[in-house]
Write a protein that holds these residues in place. Sequence first.
Motif, PDB file in Angstrom:
ATOM      1  N   ALA A   1       0.819  -1.213   0.000  1.00  0.00           N
ATOM      2  CA  ALA A   1       0.000   0.000   0.000  1.00  0.00           C
ATOM      3  C   ALA A   1       0.850   1.260   0.000  1.00  0.00           C
ATOM      4  O   ALA A   1       1.732   1.438   0.853  1.00  0.00           O
TER       5      ALA A   1
ATOM      6  N   ASN B   1       0.027   4.220   0.777  1.00  0.00           N
ATOM      7  CA  ASN B   1      -0.217   5.139   1.895  1.00  0.00           C
ATOM      8  C   ASN B   1       0.413   4.642   3.193  1.00  0.00           C
ATOM      9  O   ASN B   1       0.182   5.230   4.255  1.00  0.00           O
ATOM     10  N   HIS B   2       1.183   3.584   3.115  1.00  0.00           N
ATOM     11  CA  HIS B   2       1.929   3.127   4.292  1.00  0.00           C
ATOM     12  C   HIS B   2       3.207   3.959   4.411  1.00  0.00           C
ATOM     13  O   HIS B   2       3.867   4.241   3.408  1.00  0.00           O
TER      14      HIS B   2
ATOM     15  N   HIS C   1       6.456   2.842   2.524  1.00  0.00           N
ATOM     16  CA  HIS C   1       6.432   2.711   1.064  1.00  0.00           C
ATOM     17  C   HIS C   1       7.244   3.841   0.441  1.00  0.00           C
ATOM     18  O   HIS C   1       7.053   5.016   0.763  1.00  0.00           O
TER      19      HIS C   1
ATOM     20  N   ALA D   1       8.782  10.360   3.763  1.00  0.00           N
ATOM     21  CA  ALA D   1       7.738  11.361   3.512  1.00  0.00           C
ATOM     22  C   ALA D   1       8.330  12.641   2.944  1.00  0.00           C
ATOM     23  O   ALA D   1       7.776  13.251   2.021  1.00  0.00           O
TER      24      ALA D   1
ATOM     25  N   LYS E   1       9.407  12.027  -0.695  1.00  0.00           N
ATOM     26  CA  LYS E   1       8.239  11.972  -1.582  1.00  0.00           C
ATOM     27  C   LYS E   1       7.693  13.372  -1.862  1.00  0.00           C
ATOM     28  O   LYS E   1       7.372  13.723  -3.011  1.00  0.00           O
TER      29      LYS E   1
ATOM     30  N   ASP F   1      -3.279  13.716  -8.390  1.00  0.00           N
ATOM     31  CA  ASP F   1      -3.752  14.160  -7.074  1.00  0.00           C
ATOM     32  C   ASP F   1      -5.274  14.096  -7.003  1.00  0.00           C
ATOM     33  O   ASP F   1      -5.860  13.578  -6.041  1.00  0.00           O
TER      34      ASP F   1
ATOM     35  N   ARG G   1      -6.679  10.469  -7.297  1.00  0.00           N
ATOM     36  CA  ARG G   1      -6.551   9.744  -6.034  1.00  0.00           C
ATOM     37  C   ARG G   1      -7.593  10.231  -5.017  1.00  0.00           C
ATOM     38  O   ARG G   1      -8.160   9.426  -4.263  1.00  0.00           O
TER      39      ARG G   1
ATOM     40  N   ASP H   1     -10.539   3.399  -2.404  1.00  0.00           N
ATOM     41  CA  ASP H   1      -9.355   2.544  -2.344  1.00  0.00           C
ATOM     42  C   ASP H   1      -9.547   1.219  -3.071  1.00  0.00           C
ATOM     43  O   ASP H   1      -8.569   0.595  -3.504  1.00  0.00           O
TER      44      ASP H   1
ATOM     45  N   PRO I   1      -0.678   7.039  -6.118  1.00  0.00           N
ATOM     46  CA  PRO I   1      -0.589   6.081  -5.006  1.00  0.00           C
ATOM     47  C   PRO I   1      -1.715   5.043  -5.096  1.00  0.00           C
ATOM     48  O   PRO I   1      -2.881   5.397  -5.239  1.00  0.00           O
TER      49      PRO I   1
ATOM     50  N   HIS J   1      -3.610   2.024  -3.064  1.00  0.00           N
ATOM     51  CA  HIS J   1      -3.786   1.707  -1.645  1.00  0.00           C
ATOM     52  C   HIS J   1      -4.206   0.272  -1.354  1.00  0.00           C
ATOM     53  O   HIS J   1      -4.232  -0.118  -0.187  1.00  0.00           O
TER      54      HIS J   1
END
Length: 578
Positions: free
Chosen positions: A243, A245-246, A249, A347, A350, A373, A376, A381, A401, A403
Motif C-alpha cells: 500500500a 499510503n503506508h 512505502h 515522507a 516523496k 492528485d 486519487r 481505495d 498512489p 492503496h
Amino acid sequence: MKKTAAWLTRFALEQIGVKFTFGIPGVHNTELYDELNNSEQISPSLVMHEGHGAFMADAISRVTDSIGTLVIVPAAGVTHAASGVAEAYLDGIPMLVITGGIRNDSKFDYQLHEMDQLKLVAGFTKAAFKINRHEEVIETIYQAYNIATSGEPGPVFIELPVNLQLDKAPIEHLPKYQTPVLPPLASKTLEQIQSAAQMLMQAQNPVMFVGWGAVHASTELIAISEQIGGAVATTMQGISAFAANHPLHTGFCFGPAAVPAAQNAFNKADCVLAIGTRFGEIATGSFGGQLPEKLIHIDINPKVFDANFKTAIAIEGDSALICQQLLSALKSIGPAKDSSSLANQIAADKQAYRNTWYQHDSKNKVNPALYFDELRAQLNDDAHLIVDDGNHTFLAAELMPIHSAYGFISPTDFNCMGYATPAAIAVKMAKPNNEVHAIVGDGAFMMTAMELATAVAQNLGLVIGVFNDGELSQIAQAQQIPYNRKTCTVLPQTKLKGLAMATGAEYVRIENNQDIKTGLSQARALASNNKTVILDINIDYSKATAFTEGAVKTNLNRMPLPTKVRMVGRALVRKMTG
C-alpha cells in the motif's frame, strides 16, 4: 452415456471455476460456443479481435480467482491472440487458450488451416496439448489448469479438433476436479527462513523489493516491513503489492531510475529482501541499480535466482506461505524496530519529488501530478486502475498512489501496447461494483479503441482516460535525450470525440488544470450510470519521469566510449544547428 467434446469441455471449465471466456466463434468452434451459451456459470464474450480477448482474459486472472480463458478459432485466431498470450506468459499470469482444430478423422488435407499450432505457441506458453479422443477432454483441461496455476503461473494451450466437438462418444464417468494440496514447507526451507530472519533483524538498514508474485501476501509484507523497520519499493507490476499510503512505502523501482525516496533507501541498504520478482529490465531501471551482498530472494520459480543479482539466501516457494513463516520467525527474534525516523525521511523525499512536478509549468495543458492528485482524491481505495505501455505508465507508477492489493494492473514485461482498454472492460465485467479507471496513451488507445463498442453493448460503466498529446511520447523522450531528435513518433490526427460517437461511448474533455476536478467528476458520474466514457486529457508530457531520465542515462553510461562520444557529439551538433 454419450457426450460431445464440446459438452465435456463446458463441464470441465465449470468444474475449475471459469466464469468468462473471450473470443470469436468460427466454423471450428461453433459447437463449443453453443455449449458455453447453455452454461449458467460461464459467460462467453464476443470481442472485436482475438488480441483484445487475450488482454481481457489476462485481466480476469489478475483481479479474480477465476482463470481467464480464450476460446478462439485456429490459425489466424491464434496468431492474432499471440501478443496477449505472450504478455501473460512473461508476466506470470495464468490463462487457458482453447482453440478449435481441423478434423482428425479425415483423409483430406485441410491446407487452409494446416499449421502446427503446438509448435507455434511453444515459445510463449507453459504447455500445449492436442486432444485426440473424447476420453482425454476433461483430464487434459484439468491438467492444463493445474499447470497454468502452479509454480510461476502462465498460459496453457489446448487444441480441440472440430469433429470431436460435434460428434458424440461413450463416456464412462465424469470426474470432478480436485484441487491439489500444497505440501508443507520442507525442513530445508524452514531453516532458510530462520537464517533470513536473523540476517534481516541484524541489518542496520534493511529494505524490501516486492513484485507481482507477492501481491497475494500484501498483508504479511506490511507486517514484515514494520517488524524489520525496512523501507519498501516495488516493481512496476507489483505496485499494488504494498500500500502506497503506508509510511514505509518509497515507490517504484530502485537505483538511478527510481524516485528519490526509493533511491535514497536503497543507497543505504545493507540487506535486501526481494519477494516475487525476477529483477527484470523495467523493475531495475535497465539494470542500473546495485544491491548489497546480503540479498534474500523469495520466489516460486527457482530459475530467477542468481540470474541478474547474486543471492545470499534463495528461498523457493509460495510467497504467502513463506512470508507467514518469515513473519513468525522475525517476531520470535525480538521486538519490531523503530522506523519513525525512516518514515519521516521517506515522507520528505516523496514531498520534495512531488514539489518538482508542482513547480513545473505545464502552460495550457494538464500537469500530470495535479491530475493524479485529483484522481486519487476521488477514487475509492477498492477501485482498479489499469494502465497500458507508454509514458503514462511511468507517470502513473511515480505519481498515483495505490492503496489496495490488485488495485493496479499493467502489461509490464512484454510491454504490449493496446492492453488497457480491453483489460479495463474485462475488469468491469468481473467487478461490476468496483470503479474501473484506465489510463492509456493516445497511441496505445488507437490500437484497441474499437473494443469500447463491447463495453457500450454490455452497459459497462468505466472511464478510459486518454493521455492525449499526439505523439508516442515515451519513445520520443528516449530519442530526444541522447539524439536531440525525434523520429517516427508523431501520431495521425484523430478526433477522440468521433471515436466516442462511433462506439457509442460518452466523451469528456479536460483541457487544462482548471478542468481536472470537474472533468473527472463528470466522467465518473456518467460511469456510475453504466456509461462507458472516453476522458480526453490534454496532457503535458514535457517533464520526464525519474524512470525515463535514469534509464536513458544508465544505458548511455554502459555504452563503449567511442559509441558514447559519437552519440553525445551528434546530440550537441544537432542542438546547435537545429
